[in-house]
Write a protein that holds these residues in place. Structure first.
Motif, short mmCIF file in Angstrom:
data_model
loop_
_atom_site.label_atom_id
_atom_site.label_comp_id
_atom_site.label_asym_id
_atom_site.label_seq_id
_atom_site.Cartn_x
_atom_site.Cartn_y
_atom_site.Cartn_z
N LYS A 95 -0.30 -11.28 7.29
CA LYS A 95 -1.51 -11.28 6.58
C LYS A 95 -2.54 -12.12 7.27
CE LYS A 95 -1.57 -11.00 1.56
NZ LYS A 95 -0.83 -10.89 0.79
N GLY A 96 -3.75 -11.81 7.11
CA GLY A 96 -5.04 -12.42 7.40
C GLY A 96 -5.29 -12.11 9.07
N SER A 97 -4.27 -11.43 9.74
CA SER A 97 -4.70 -11.26 11.17
C SER A 97 -4.62 -9.69 11.30
CB SER A 97 -3.72 -12.16 11.99
OG SER A 97 -2.50 -11.48 12.15
N LYS A 98 -5.36 -9.60 12.66
CA LYS A 98 -5.39 -7.95 12.82
C LYS A 98 -4.19 -7.39 13.36
CE LYS A 98 -10.18 -7.34 14.39
NZ LYS A 98 -11.01 -7.12 15.47
#
Ligand SMILES: C[C@H](O)CC(=O)SCCNC(=O)CCNC(=O)[C@H](O)C(C)(C)COP(=O)(O)OP(=O)(O)OC[C@H]1O[C@@H](n2cnc3c(N)ncnc32)[C@H](O)[C@@H]1OP(=O)(O)O
Length: 712
Positions: free
Chosen positions: A574-577
């Protein structure tokens, strides 16, 4: 249609009203530019004219410079066909005119149209006027000098690179537009209101160092969001020129850069897509036989899964009443929750107001039986891809729906004749193939059979436009136009892996080419179950040219299912590529061992360019079959479908346009070479071979004497 012209009427008050007349959007065609020059010269020299109002006929100011001229320039390769608008007309005749000029703007003022308005000394607009600078979407730059001076640099950059506006002196009703504009022009003449030449203003530009900081950030952003589109950086360079050396110097550089950009492939591709998209509205024997669309007010969607809920969302957002049917209350609730989440997501992203969201949700009703179907105008079935289930549903629909009701299926592969086999309603059975997420993706593939009636096709095209999709009418075959043409896309990527090419290098090469994600990230996103099922369909339909890779089965066996379970070829946090997952490498090694196709057991060595070509030329090859079989009305329909359905880069003009730019013969000889090295998957189609050897572009119409089976 009457010839484009510019008229001038001088009132008793001494105000000359100059009007653009070139329906439907008052585009600035060459005769219009010439007419404007004449009329402004005349108004300037006439003693009875004190002030001037510039306006557009028919409730629209101007849709901008005539894009047909771009096409002529591209066709002839001659940039001198482009008239000089920015210096001679806008600076010399309008902005520097001895008499005040007010733009009375209504409907729309886009591109060169807005630039004309900004060259005037004030702008009065009717409410809801659409103002914008869409030039970057055509591969060129907009007027870069006046906007920063009128609204400030940051806002101007945002507007040029995006689509927002607010640079009007007064907003008045349509009825009062001309009256207020005349008075405003007279007030300027009498010095009761300021006489402002936008190009001379500097008050909103800020200091040079502030401007350079804003431009630096914008350049970084443009590099990220539009890496292959030179017009974005060029636009910022020209703005900087005007800030450093003055507005007039900026205008001169702008005219020079514009002429350079318009000759690039980027502009050729984008202009092609502009016209190609509009051409999809013209379907022979459907839109040209005098039929009128019947209204569709109430739609039933069967199945509240990912596709069904997306389709329902697209309709309720556009004020069409939707009945969503599911088999039990648990599934129904899940479907409704997904629709609510879709709508909420749009509000969170600022794309929809809370009010509109509430109204949209009021247009939805969940049901568990067919009682609400007695007055629906259209049904869209969106259940799983099972032939017996679809056949059962369509037999039931025939009884539950009124006789005029359109019976549509969202199948992405199954033959529509088979879906409707158990009914006697073949004339109203049609494919409505949405792309996921259906409330976001703009393409609607409308699939017709030999028996679908023209009225039903026209009605679905009309609904498609109402729900803000681009409908493309295609013929019936496995995968229809888009999935059929692109089935080799994922297969060639997997074939390259079996030949020893790195998965992540393939994705990166395809991203650099311009697709937003590579084939393996797409695989992770779609989920492996879907990939396995669709592969099977294509293996069945096209066994002579289907590559069967063990990769997806191996991934599934190892407990991976892509993004859905957070474990794919990439890792998802979640929240990162997404990040390449190195632990997948043994699975890939196993895949290579099982495929056993590496020449001499060693990985092949390929450049990035070869990777792109080995993945996309097979798509071109299949596109040739789609063209030959008459699955699309015209080659440019496949271009639009590839851009809107597969996110093929619009600045490359779509799959067929790009192939013609690369050269049919080059595509053919490359495929032939690879087919000798790596097998039938790459074997050039007869259509490609014929076009390549005769030197005919792939996009040239398929002649009636050809082998086309003409499904449309
Ligand atoms: C020097 C300058 O800075 C350079 C420029 O100005 S470049 C031009 C900038 N302007 C644009 O990009 C606007 C392009 N047009 C549009 O976005 C949309 O057509 C619009 C918002 C104006 C109207 O949309 P809509 O009402 O849905 O109608 P739409 O079907 O798109 O267009 C109606 C017809 O007008 C034509 N048209 C629209 N804008 C045109 C333009 N600028 N030049 C030539 N034709 C144009 C379309 O091709 C279409 O023709 P058709 O009926 O033969 O297919």
């Amino acid at each position: 249609m009457a010839a484009p012209r510019v008229t001038m009427e001088v009132g008793n008050d001494g105000v000359a009203i100059i009007t653009l007349i070139n329906p439907p959007v008052n585009a600035l065609a060459i005769p219009i530019v010439a007419g404007l020059k004449d009329k402004f010269e005349e108004a300037t020299s006439r003693d009875d004219v004190k002030a001037i109002v510039l306006t557009g006929n028919g409730g629209r100011f101007s849709g901008g410079f005539d894009i047909n001229v771009f096409q002529k320039v591209h066709g002839a390769g001659d940039v001198s066909l482009m008239p000089d608008v920015s210096v001679e007309l806008v600076v010399n005749l309008i902005e520097d005119c001895k008499k005040p000029i007010v733009a009375a703007v209504e409907g729309l003022a886009l591109g060169g149209g807005l630039e004309l308005a900004m060259g005037c000394h004030a702008r009065i607009a009717a409410p809801k006027t659409q103002l914008g600078l869409p030039e970057l979407t055509l591969g060129v730059i907009p007027g870069t000098q006046r906007l920063p001076r009128l609204v400030g640099l940051s806002k101007a950059i945002e507007m040029m690179l995006g689509w927002k506006l607010g640079l009007i002196d007064a907003v008045v009703t349509s009825e009062e537009l001309l009256k207020v504009s005349r008075l405003w022009a007279l007030d300027i003449a009498a010095r009761r209101k300021p006489w402002i030449r936008s190009l001379h203003r500097t008050d909103k530009l800020g200091s040079l160092s502030e401007a350079r900081e804003v431009l630096k950030l914008a350049r970084l952003q443009a590099k990220k969001t539009a890496p292959n589109m030179p017009q974005h950086q060029a636009c910022l360079d020209v703005i900087e020129e005007g800030i450093v050396h003055g507005g007039y110097s900026g205008v001169l550089k702008e005219a020079k850069v514009f002429k350079e950009l318009v000759m690039l492939d980027t502009s050729r591709g984008l202009v092609h897509v502009f016209f190609a998209q509009r051409a999809t509205s013209k379907v022979p024997n459907v839109t040209d036989i005098g039929l009128k669309p019947r209204g569709v007010r109430k739609v039933a969607v069967i199945g509240g899964g990912l596709m069904g809920s997306g389709i329902a969302t697209a309709h309720i957002l556009n004020n069409i009443y939707v009945v969503l049917k599911e088999v039990n209350s648990e599934y129904l609730l899940k479907g409704i929750k997904t629709i609510e989440a879709n709508v909420r997501g749009l509000v969170t992203r600022g794309k929809l107001t809370q009010d509109k969201a509430n109204n949209a949700l009021k247009m939805l009703k969940g049901v568990l039986d067919y009682s609400e179907f007695k007055d629906v105008d259209m049904v869209i079935e969106a259940v799983i891809e099972s032939v017996p289930l679809k056949q059962k549903i369509f037999s039931e629909l025939e009884k539950a729906c009124p006789p005029h009701c359109i019976l549509a299926t969202n199948t992405s592969t199954i033959d529509l004749n088979i879906v409707g086999e158990k009914t006697s309603s073949q004339d109203r059975i049609i494919g409505a193939h949405f792309f996921s997420p259906a409330h976001v993706m703009p393409l609607l593939e409308i699939v017709r059979t030999e028996r679908t009636s023209a009225q039903v096709i026209l009605d679905l095209m009309t609904v498609g436009k109402i729900i803000k999709k681009v409908p493309v009418v295609v013929g019936n075959c496995t995968g229809f136009a888009v999935n059929r043409a692109f089935f080799p896309y994922s297969q060639s990527a997997r074939l390259l892996v079996s030949l020893g090419v790195d998965v992540f290098r393939i994705d990166s090469a395809i991203r650099s080419f311009g697709l937003p994600i590579g084939p393996f990230q797409l695989l992770d996103l779609a989920g492996y179950g879907v990939a396995a099922a669709t592969s099977k369909e294509f293996d069945k339909a096209f066994p002579d040219r289907s590559f069967q890779s063990p990769l997806v089965d191996l991934l599934l066996k190892s407990g991976r299912n892509g993004k859905a379970n957070g474990k794919g070829l990439y890792t998802y946090e979640k929240g990162s590529k997404p990040k390449p997952d190195p632990s997948v490498l043994p699975i890939i090694e196993e895949c290579r061992r099982l495929s056993n196709i590496m020449p001499g057991g060693k990985p092949i060595s390929v450049t990035e360019k070869e990777i792109v070509e080995m993945i996309l030329f097979p798509v071109v090859n299949e596109s040739c079959r789609v063209l030959e079989e008459g699955i699309v009305v015209r080659a440019s329909d496949l271009d639009v479908a590839s851009v809107l359905g597969m996110s093929f880069p619009s600045y490359r003009g779509g799959i067929v346009f790009w192939a013609d730019a690369v050269g049919a013969n080059y595509v053919y000889t490359s495929l032939k070479k690879w087919s000798q090295l790596y097998g039938n998957f790459f074997k050039p189609s007869r259509f490609l071979e014929e076009r390549a050897t005769k030197g005919i572009p792939l996009s040239a119409p398929v002649s009636s004497s050809s082998t086309s089976r003409a499904r449309l």
